[in-house]
Design an enzyme around this catalytic site. Structure first.
Site, mmCIF file in Angstrom:
data_model
loop_
_atom_site.group_PDB
_atom_site.id
_atom_site.type_symbol
_atom_site.label_atom_id
_atom_site.label_comp_id
_atom_site.label_asym_id
_atom_site.label_seq_id
_atom_site.Cartn_x
_atom_site.Cartn_y
_atom_site.Cartn_z
ATOM 1 N N ARG A 157 0.868 -1.174 0.000
ATOM 2 C CA ARG A 157 0.000 0.000 0.000
ATOM 3 C C ARG A 157 0.910 1.230 0.000
ATOM 4 N NH1 ARG A 157 -2.271 -3.857 3.257
ATOM 5 N NH2 ARG A 157 -4.358 -4.525 2.622
ATOM 6 N N LYS A 199 -3.151 -1.993 6.999
ATOM 7 C CA LYS A 199 -4.615 -1.864 7.030
ATOM 8 C C LYS A 199 -5.240 -2.888 7.962
ATOM 9 C CE LYS A 199 -8.606 -1.566 3.973
ATOM 10 N NZ LYS A 199 -9.074 -1.605 2.562
ATOM 11 N N HIS A 208 -1.611 3.377 -6.027
ATOM 12 C CA HIS A 208 -2.293 2.244 -5.403
ATOM 13 C C HIS A 208 -2.569 1.140 -6.427
ATOM 14 C CE1 HIS A 208 -5.130 0.027 -2.876
ATOM 15 N NE2 HIS A 208 -4.679 0.732 -1.862
ATOM 16 N N ARG A 223 -0.880 -2.597 -6.815
ATOM 17 C CA ARG A 223 -1.388 -3.787 -6.128
ATOM 18 C C ARG A 223 -2.322 -4.590 -7.040
ATOM 19 N NH1 ARG A 223 -0.783 -4.237 -0.919
ATOM 20 N NH2 ARG A 223 -2.868 -5.046 -0.433
ATOM 21 N N HIS A 262 -3.460 -9.277 2.739
ATOM 22 C CA HIS A 262 -4.901 -9.375 2.993
ATOM 23 C C HIS A 262 -5.152 -10.341 4.124
ATOM 24 C CE1 HIS A 262 -5.901 -8.044 -1.388
ATOM 25 N NE2 HIS A 262 -5.521 -7.040 -0.604
ATOM 26 N N TYR A 287 -1.976 -19.481 9.161
ATOM 27 C CA TYR A 287 -1.646 -20.420 8.097
ATOM 28 C C TYR A 287 -0.985 -19.695 6.933
ATOM 29 C CZ TYR A 287 -2.483 -24.158 4.651
ATOM 30 O OH TYR A 287 -2.343 -25.136 3.701
#
Length: 394
Positions: free
Chosen positions: A243, A270, A333, A336, A360, A370
């Site tokens: 970001r 984020k 941005h 991404r 994310h 995981y």
């Protein structure tokens, strides 16, 4: 026997607190410190209670008797004087202490303690200032839906529909905090849902065609007129696709160039969790070159205008404009989206590994852990592969 003002004035402290009665339950309590406090003993619903009137001489004997008379009137009407006094005090505090602005400040302090990102807090404070100018000093319970709508309409009138939507949500957050802390009973913004003009949703422009992305890479590497911070940041955005704020605000201490890692602190992500990225050799080389230019600064990407401040996102977007890519083609941005699309289209990498690299969040804590552990090795290989694809365009 009733007291006289002279008697009250001449009461001296003793080793222990003591009382002198005036009658009708009223007495003055003389404390060993010398303070004199008016009290009234009474019974309500069969229980004995004590009512406080305040200190002497601020509360005179005559005033104490008036307060006693008022209390007896309440008792005759079946009202508990203590409960009535608390309600009166709460109402007075609501007019002076429980204003929208003060409660909003409490909420902001709470969010800071919760380690919310500074950029998020600044945006929230920015929209709150719009509300403060209209009704910040008013008691929160005196603010109606109509008052709030009038403020929102002023923002809408300027064409700032997304800002109006954000302002309504933030005002509602203040009201819900006030409800949770027992200083309001309802959230007037709830009834305003649907009253505002819906902003047009626009996605961050991004180049997702491989051939066009190659043109973008070549233009970035050929760019020489920007500052060292800007040139390096554009290259690293293409290589690492973080970001923009994660990169712009980076400090040198976050980079371990020997181990080829970059650890982004939780406060700047984020998802509010620390995120570590592998640095391919090309990224390490760019950072070493930049370090020779800005290494004396704790910021990795200091502004050329103010060394204690980072470059801005607008700086990166303006640089993209200068090399020929307008705002409808690509934004800082947008790197991404470019990486996400092209990595997925390559068919070489697990979609969850790509999501993990993008930082994310998973569906739950188990999935999140995981992602971090299971996909690290694949993410390292993917970062090196992506850097090879970028290099191939040059």
């Amino acid at each position: 026997m009733p007291l006289s003002d002279l008697q009250v004035r001449q009461l001296n402290p003793r080793e222990k607190d003591y009382k002198k009665a005036d009658g009708g339950g009223l007495y003055v309590q003389v404390q060993k410190t010398g303070s004199k406090l008016w009290r009234m003993r009474y019974r309500f619903n069969g229980k004995e209670n004590i009512l406080s009137f305040g200190p002497y001489p601020a509360i005179t004997l005559a005033r104490a008797r008036e307060l006693r008379a008022e209390a007896k009137t309440l008792l005759a009407e079946g009202i508990d004087p203590s409960a009535h006094a608390k309600e009166k005090k709460a109402a007075e505090e609501a007019l002076t202490e429980h204003t929208f602005k003060k409660i909003a400040a409490e909420l902001m302090a709470k969010l800071r303690r919760e380690k919310k990102a500074e950029v998020t807090l600044k945006k929230k404070q920015w929209v709150l200032d719009m509300a403060h100018s209209d009704f910040g000093d008013r008691p929160i319970t005196a603010i109606s839906a109509a008052d709030i709508l009038a403020t929102l309409r002023k923002v809408e009138a300027k064409g700032n529909f997304e800002t109006a939507k954000r302002l309504r949500a933030t005002i509602g957050q203040v009201f819900r905090y006030a409800i949770a802390t027992a200083r309001a009973d309802n959230d007037p913004t709830y009834g305003l849902r649907g009253a505002l003009i819906a902003p047009k949703v626009s996605h961050m422009a991004a180049i997702t065609d491989l051939k066009e992305f190659g043109k973008l890479i070549r233009a970035i590497w050929a760019y020489e007129s920007g500052s060292p911070s800007t040139r390096a940041a554009l290259k690293l955005m293409a290589l690492l696709y973080p970001r923009p704020g994660e990169l712009r605000l980076a400090l040198w201490e976050e980079f371990d160039l020997e181990r080829a890692t970059w650890t982004i602190p939780a406060a700047r992500t984020k998802m509010r969790r620390e995120h570590t990225k592998h640095l391919p050799q090309l990224a390490v080389d760019i950072l070493r070159t930049l370090q020779a230019e800005t290494g004396s600064n704790y910021r990795a990407f200091p502004s050329s205008l103010a060394r204690d401040r980072p470059i801005s996102e607008n700086t990166l977007n303006q640089a993209l404009r200068r090399i020929g890519f307008d705002k409808d083609q690509h934004t800082s941005h947008g790197f991404r989206a470019s990486a996400s699309s092209l990595l997925n289209e390559s068919g070489h990498w697990n979609a969850d590994a790509i999501e993990a690299e993008l930082g994310h969040i998973g569906a739950d804590e188990v999935r999140r852990a995981y992602h971090r552990a299971r996909y690290w090795n694949e993410r390292v290989k993917m970062a090196d592969w992506w850097a090879e694809q970028v290099s191939a365009f040059l």
